[in-house]
Design an enzyme around this catalytic site. Structure first.
Site, PDB file in Angstrom:
ATOM      1  N   ARG A 100       1.033  -1.264   0.247  1.00  0.00           N
ATOM      2  CA  ARG A 100      -0.113  -0.154   0.010  1.00  0.00           C
ATOM      3  C   ARG A 100       0.962   1.156  -0.155  1.00  0.00           C
ATOM      4  NH1 ARG A 100      -1.831  -3.443   3.962  1.00  0.00           N
ATOM      5  NH2 ARG A 100      -3.888  -4.516   3.557  1.00  0.00           N
ATOM      6  N   TYR A 146      -9.370 -10.761  -6.884  1.00  0.00           N
ATOM      7  CA  TYR A 146      -8.428 -10.465  -8.127  1.00  0.00           C
ATOM      8  C   TYR A 146      -8.793 -11.715  -9.007  1.00  0.00           C
ATOM      9  CZ  TYR A 146      -6.746  -6.788  -5.282  1.00  0.00           C
ATOM     10  OH  TYR A 146      -6.477  -5.807  -4.669  1.00  0.00           O
TER      11      TYR A 146
END
Length: 295
Positions: free
Chosen positions: A146, A276
């Site tokens: 992140r 995903y």
């Protein structure tokens, strides 16, 4: 009614220690809720609120086109408030009991294609800032960090000889993420030739710093990314999280184990990682429609 709200906000701020932004979100939700009760339901006391009133308000939000995420957050605010009133003996029953939280809309994350990634990482790194920029982009795509984790990295978190980086994710959970050779080379180049010039005589153990030698901020990185995507001609919106999404999607497309990707991303729940796999299937369909002669 206003006194009870003021007491609740005081409880959130002082006893729960919530941030100003979170508190503002509660205040916004409850202000609109109270407005509905007073103007439409003609209720001026909290003990008169029934389950049907809460449901009616949520239906109204849905009719206004609010997303299921917004409605779920609103219900959470109302539930917290009514539970507070019950604990404080201001009402006897919680009208939000047994009201189901709407399921959040699952939007597939946007990813870059491998070709677009190559474009993004092809920036010409010649001076201290562009060398730093390339190192940051290579690290994000190589690790799926992140942006908050990237800018929090310290020099001591790098273990380049061993080929991994240590980071602290959400909830201060530590995880170890492998680093590829290309990312390692870019980071080594940055540390050897750029970082010292940027830091100069300042004391900082931050890995990535700005042109003034201070730790980079989220906003600073966002501006850098926007500039680079414009320069290389990527027209779609690219956020720092786009690189994280691309990292996970490309790994799964190339046969990586879902559990391994979950660990590298730092997801506590594998269902978060599973989205995903849906992105991969969606991309396969696009490729099929584009290239198959009878699609």
């Amino acid at each position: 009614m206003e006194d009870a709200l003021s007491d609740f906000y005081h409880y959130l701020r002082v006893e729960k220690g919530l941030s100003q932004n979170t508190l503002a979100s509660y205040q916004r939700d409850l202000k609109n809720y109270k407005l509905f009760l007073v103007k439409e339901a003609k209720i001026d006391q909290w003990n008169l609120v029934k389950r049907g009133h809460v449901q009616h308000y949520l239906y109204q939000l849905n009719d206004q086109g609010k997303s299921s995420a917004t409605i779920a957050r609103t219900l959470s605010s109302l539930r917290s408030f009514h539970q507070f009133l019950v604990r404080e003996y201001r009402i006897s029953d919680d009208p939000t009991l047994h009201i189901d939280t709407p399921k959040k809309d699952k939007k597939l994350p946007k990813v870059l294609s491998p070709l677009e990634i190559e474009k993004l990482l092809s920036i010409n790194a010649q001076d201290p800032l562009t060398i730093r920029n390339k190192a940051m982009l290579e690290m994000l795509y190589a690790t799926g960090l992140r942006v908050s984790e990237l800018i929090s990295l310290k020099l001591s978190d790098l273990h380049l000889t061993m080929g991994f980086v240590r980071c602290l994710g959400k909830g201060s959970k530590e995880r170890i993420v492998p680093l590829g050779d290309i990312a390692k080379e870019s980071i080594e180049l940055y540390i050897q030739f750029s970082r010292e010039q940027l830091v100069q005589n300042k004391q900082t153990d931050a890995l990535f710093v700005n042109q003034h030698g201070k730790p980079l901020t989220r906003q600073g990185f966002g501006n850098i990314l926007k500039t680079i995507t414009d320069q290389v001609g990527i027209r779609k919106e690219v956020t720092p999280h786009t690189l994280r999404h691309s990292f996970a999607t490309h790994l799964l497309e190339n046969g990586a184990d879902l559990r391994a990707v979950q660990e590298m991303l730092g997801h506590s729940d594998i269902s978060t990682t599973q989205i995903y796999t849906q992105v991969s299937k969606s991309r396969l369909k696009d490729i099929y429609r584009t290239h198959h002669p009878r699609a």
